[in-house]
Design a protein around this motif. Structure first.
Motif, PDB file in Angstrom:
ATOM      1  N   ALA A  11       0.839  -1.203   0.000  1.00 25.87           N
ATOM      2  CA  ALA A  11       0.000   0.000   0.000  1.00 25.87           C
ATOM      3  C   ALA A  11       0.875   1.254   0.000  1.00 25.87           C
ATOM      4  O   ALA A  11       1.990   1.251   0.498  1.00 25.87           O
ATOM      5  N   PHE A  12       0.322   2.331  -0.561  1.00 24.81           N
ATOM      6  CA  PHE A  12       1.033   3.613  -0.632  1.00 24.81           C
ATOM      7  C   PHE A  12       0.816   4.409   0.652  1.00 24.81           C
ATOM      8  O   PHE A  12      -0.309   4.470   1.151  1.00 24.81           O
ATOM      9  N   GLY A  13       1.863   5.027   1.187  1.00 25.00           N
ATOM     10  CA  GLY A  13       1.644   5.836   2.385  1.00 25.00           C
ATOM     11  C   GLY A  13       2.858   6.480   3.006  1.00 25.00           C
ATOM     12  O   GLY A  13       3.166   6.224   4.177  1.00 25.00           O
ATOM     13  N   PRO A  14       3.561   7.350   2.262  1.00 25.62           N
ATOM     14  CA  PRO A  14       4.612   8.128   2.934  1.00 25.62           C
ATOM     15  C   PRO A  14       3.987   9.013   4.033  1.00 25.62           C
ATOM     16  O   PRO A  14       2.795   9.322   3.956  1.00 25.62           O
ATOM     17  N   SER A  15       4.798   9.404   4.993  1.00 28.75           N
ATOM     18  CA  SER A  15       4.323  10.235   6.113  1.00 28.75           C
ATOM     19  C   SER A  15       3.487  11.409   5.609  1.00 28.75           C
ATOM     20  O   SER A  15       3.893  12.126   4.699  1.00 28.75           O
ATOM     21  N   GLY A  16       2.310  11.574   6.200  1.00 31.85           N
ATOM     22  CA  GLY A  16       1.437  12.686   5.834  1.00 31.85           C
ATOM     23  C   GLY A  16       0.529  12.383   4.656  1.00 31.85           C
ATOM     24  O   GLY A  16      -0.335  13.185   4.318  1.00 31.85           O
ATOM     25  N   ALA A  17       0.728  11.241   4.032  1.00 35.30           N
ATOM     26  CA  ALA A  17      -0.112  10.840   2.883  1.00 35.30           C
ATOM     27  C   ALA A  17      -0.546   9.385   3.089  1.00 35.30           C
ATOM     28  O   ALA A  17      -0.345   8.530   2.238  1.00 35.30           O
ATOM     29  N   GLU A  18      -1.151   9.149   4.259  1.00 35.48           N
ATOM     30  CA  GLU A  18      -1.442   7.769   4.660  1.00 35.48           C
ATOM     31  C   GLU A  18      -2.838   7.280   4.265  1.00 35.48           C
ATOM     32  O   GLU A  18      -3.249   6.195   4.685  1.00 35.48           O
ATOM     33  N   GLN A  94      16.679   3.516  -7.953  1.00 34.83           N
ATOM     34  CA  GLN A  94      15.396   2.892  -7.574  1.00 34.83           C
ATOM     35  C   GLN A  94      14.238   3.457  -8.380  1.00 34.83           C
ATOM     36  O   GLN A  94      14.300   4.573  -8.879  1.00 34.83           O
ATOM     37  N   ARG A  95      13.189   2.676  -8.446  1.00 32.81           N
ATOM     38  CA  ARG A  95      11.923   3.179  -8.980  1.00 32.81           C
ATOM     39  C   ARG A  95      11.086   3.734  -7.837  1.00 32.81           C
ATOM     40  O   ARG A  95      11.090   3.177  -6.744  1.00 32.81           O
ATOM     41  N   THR A 102       1.783   7.530 -11.208  1.00 25.09           N
ATOM     42  CA  THR A 102       2.979   7.970 -11.942  1.00 25.09           C
ATOM     43  C   THR A 102       4.223   7.263 -11.415  1.00 25.09           C
ATOM     44  O   THR A 102       4.454   7.214 -10.214  1.00 25.09           O
ATOM     45  N   MET A 103       5.003   6.702 -12.333  1.00 22.17           N
ATOM     46  CA  MET A 103       6.237   6.030 -11.942  1.00 22.17           C
ATOM     47  C   MET A 103       7.423   6.905 -12.300  1.00 22.17           C
ATOM     48  O   MET A 103       7.350   7.699 -13.251  1.00 22.17           O
ATOM     49  N   GLY A 104       8.515   6.724 -11.595  1.00 21.45           N
ATOM     50  CA  GLY A 104       9.727   7.444 -11.933  1.00 21.45           C
ATOM     51  C   GLY A 104      10.944   6.637 -11.537  1.00 21.45           C
ATOM     52  O   GLY A 104      10.827   5.656 -10.792  1.00 21.45           O
ATOM     53  N   VAL A 105      12.102   7.050 -12.061  1.00 22.79           N
ATOM     54  CA  VAL A 105      13.353   6.417 -11.625  1.00 22.79           C
ATOM     55  C   VAL A 105      14.266   7.498 -11.065  1.00 22.79           C
ATOM     56  O   VAL A 105      14.209   8.658 -11.502  1.00 22.79           O
ATOM     57  N   PHE A 147       9.157   1.851  -5.101  1.00 23.97           N
ATOM     58  CA  PHE A 147       8.315   0.838  -5.735  1.00 23.97           C
ATOM     59  C   PHE A 147       9.066  -0.484  -5.747  1.00 23.97           C
ATOM     60  O   PHE A 147      10.130  -0.597  -6.353  1.00 23.97           O
ATOM     61  N   GLN A 148       8.545  -1.452  -5.038  1.00 27.52           N
ATOM     62  CA  GLN A 148       9.115  -2.809  -5.065  1.00 27.52           C
ATOM     63  C   GLN A 148       8.011  -3.768  -4.660  1.00 27.52           C
ATOM     64  O   GLN A 148       7.379  -3.569  -3.626  1.00 27.52           O
ATOM     65  N   PRO A 149       7.761  -4.797  -5.440  1.00 30.87           N
ATOM     66  CA  PRO A 149       6.759  -5.777  -5.026  1.00 30.87           C
ATOM     67  C   PRO A 149       7.281  -6.647  -3.890  1.00 30.87           C
ATOM     68  O   PRO A 149       8.489  -6.819  -3.723  1.00 30.87           O
ATOM     69  N   PHE A 150       6.359  -7.173  -3.115  1.00 29.34           N
ATOM     70  CA  PHE A 150       6.646  -8.133  -2.052  1.00 29.34           C
ATOM     71  C   PHE A 150       7.273  -9.387  -2.669  1.00 29.34           C
ATOM     72  O   PHE A 150       6.906  -9.796  -3.756  1.00 29.34           O
ATOM     73  N   ALA A 151       8.234  -9.983  -1.965  1.00 27.25           N
ATOM     74  CA  ALA A 151       8.822 -11.247  -2.440  1.00 27.25           C
ATOM     75  C   ALA A 151       8.867 -12.264  -1.308  1.00 27.25           C
ATOM     76  O   ALA A 151       9.282 -11.947  -0.189  1.00 27.25           O
ATOM     77  N   ASP A 152       8.426 -13.460  -1.616  1.00 21.95           N
ATOM     78  CA  ASP A 152       8.397 -14.555  -0.643  1.00 21.95           C
ATOM     79  C   ASP A 152       9.632 -15.422  -0.845  1.00 21.95           C
ATOM     80  O   ASP A 152       9.765 -16.099  -1.864  1.00 21.95           O
TER      81      ASP A 152
END
Ligand code: ZN
Ligand code: CO
Length: 330
Positions: A11-18, A94-95, A102-105, A147-152
């Protein structure tokens, strides 16, 4: 449990944008609690009622570190400031993604010496040809996250924002399993920890619990040439003694050890030399609250690839549940 960790870490949620992460957590928590609310700071507060026991606060922060747009240059490159502890060498290459998708590198200016790698030298390339095009996608003040997907990986799992979403998952799981707590259990999914323990401070004041227990990740000393630290991945729930923000309540800390021993829960003692936690914000509420902290050992903290061990996660759930079911007299 892995599914839950995947869901909350992605889920997306940097501080202040939760907002997004809060809604994800709310859906998970709602079936197991009696009351749920959001306060002015954006903390999600859930109450599971007991039978006239103590007021117990379980806190984990749901915000993650990130970057905030400060300026877009004429060529459409996005300059940024940090939200919390972003390390330049980790960020480079990093992405990142914004809430609108919107994605960025992250790229860097030319560096004559790798030591010159500072956040000011970095920029986000969102694939825009110029400022006008970039401004259609992002604005000054927008924040983005790694941006990084979860990995098991089997016994161990990797994701961005394990700090402290894995701790959120621990509390959600405790609420799910908890059936006979004498205590009123307040679960706080706190906002803005990474920028100074802000959410927890307001939430703890509002609740004024008899006992406060924070949950967060802590670093380990078990990777090649790591700075020495006793905590290791797979070593069990880490019972915090000290970090740079807090010395935990000795009575509560010893009580945690006693309960862990009684229940046969694997634990280790934690002294974290750098880094603070919500524990201190809770402890310093009003005239003072007995506060402790259970940490989930985690490698590569504040990178997009934070690793935890599922047995440690389970040990933290068991210890937290046992504490909530105990008299909490210490
Ligand atoms: Zn944290
Ligand atoms: Co952190």
């Amino acid at each position: 449990m892995k599914d839950l960790i995947k869901k909350v870490t992605e889920a997306f949620g940097p501080s202040g944008a939760e907002d997004s992460v809060r809604e994800v957590i709310r859906k998970e928590v709602e079936p197991y609690v009696d009351e749920i609310s959001v306060d002015a700071l954006g903390n999600l507060i859930a109450l599971k009622k007991g039978k006239g026991g103590k007021k117990v606060l379980l806190d984990a922060h749901m915000d993650e570190i990130g970057l905030m747009v400060t300026h877009i240059d004429d060529k459409g490159f996005v300059r940024f400031g940090n939200i919390g502890g972003v390390v330049p060498i980790v960020a480079l290459g990093q992405r990142v993604y914004f809430e609108n998708g919107t994605m960025g590198v992250i790229g860097s200016e030319r560096l004559d010496d790798p030591k010159d790698l500072k956040l000011e030298k970095l920029f986000i390339d969102i694939g825009a040809k110029n400022k006008e095009e970039a401004a259609k996608k992002v604005n000054v003040g927008d924040s983005c996250a790694f941006f990084q997907p979860f990995a098991d990986l089997g016994d161990r799992v990797v994701a961005k924002a394990m700090d402290a979403r894995v701790a959120c998952a621990v509390i959600i799981e405790v609420l799910r399993r908890l059936e006979n707590s004498p205590h009123d259990v307040y679960a706080v999914f706190a906002a803005q920890e990474e920028v100074g323990l802000r959410g927890a401070r307001a939430a703890a004041y509002g609740i004024t619990p008899d006992v406060g227990i924070a949950f967060d990740v802590t670093r380990t000393g078990d990777t090649p040439k790591a700075r020495p630290m006793e905590v290791s991945l797979g070593g069990g729930a880490a019972i915090k003694v000290k970090d740079s923000s807090v010395i935990t309540h000795p009575g509560l800390r010893n009580y945690m050890v006693k309960i862990a021993k009684e229940k046969g829960i694997k634990y280790q003692m934690e002294v974290l030399e750098a880094g603070g936690t919500d524990t201190s914000a809770i402890q310093l509420t009003k005239a003072g609250i007995p506060a402790g902290c259970i940490s989930i050992p985690c490698r590569y903290i504040h990178s997009p690839c934070e690793m935890v061990d599922m047995e440690d996660v389970e040990a933290c759930v068991l210890l937290a549940k046992a504490l909530c079911e105990s008299p909490l007299e210490f």
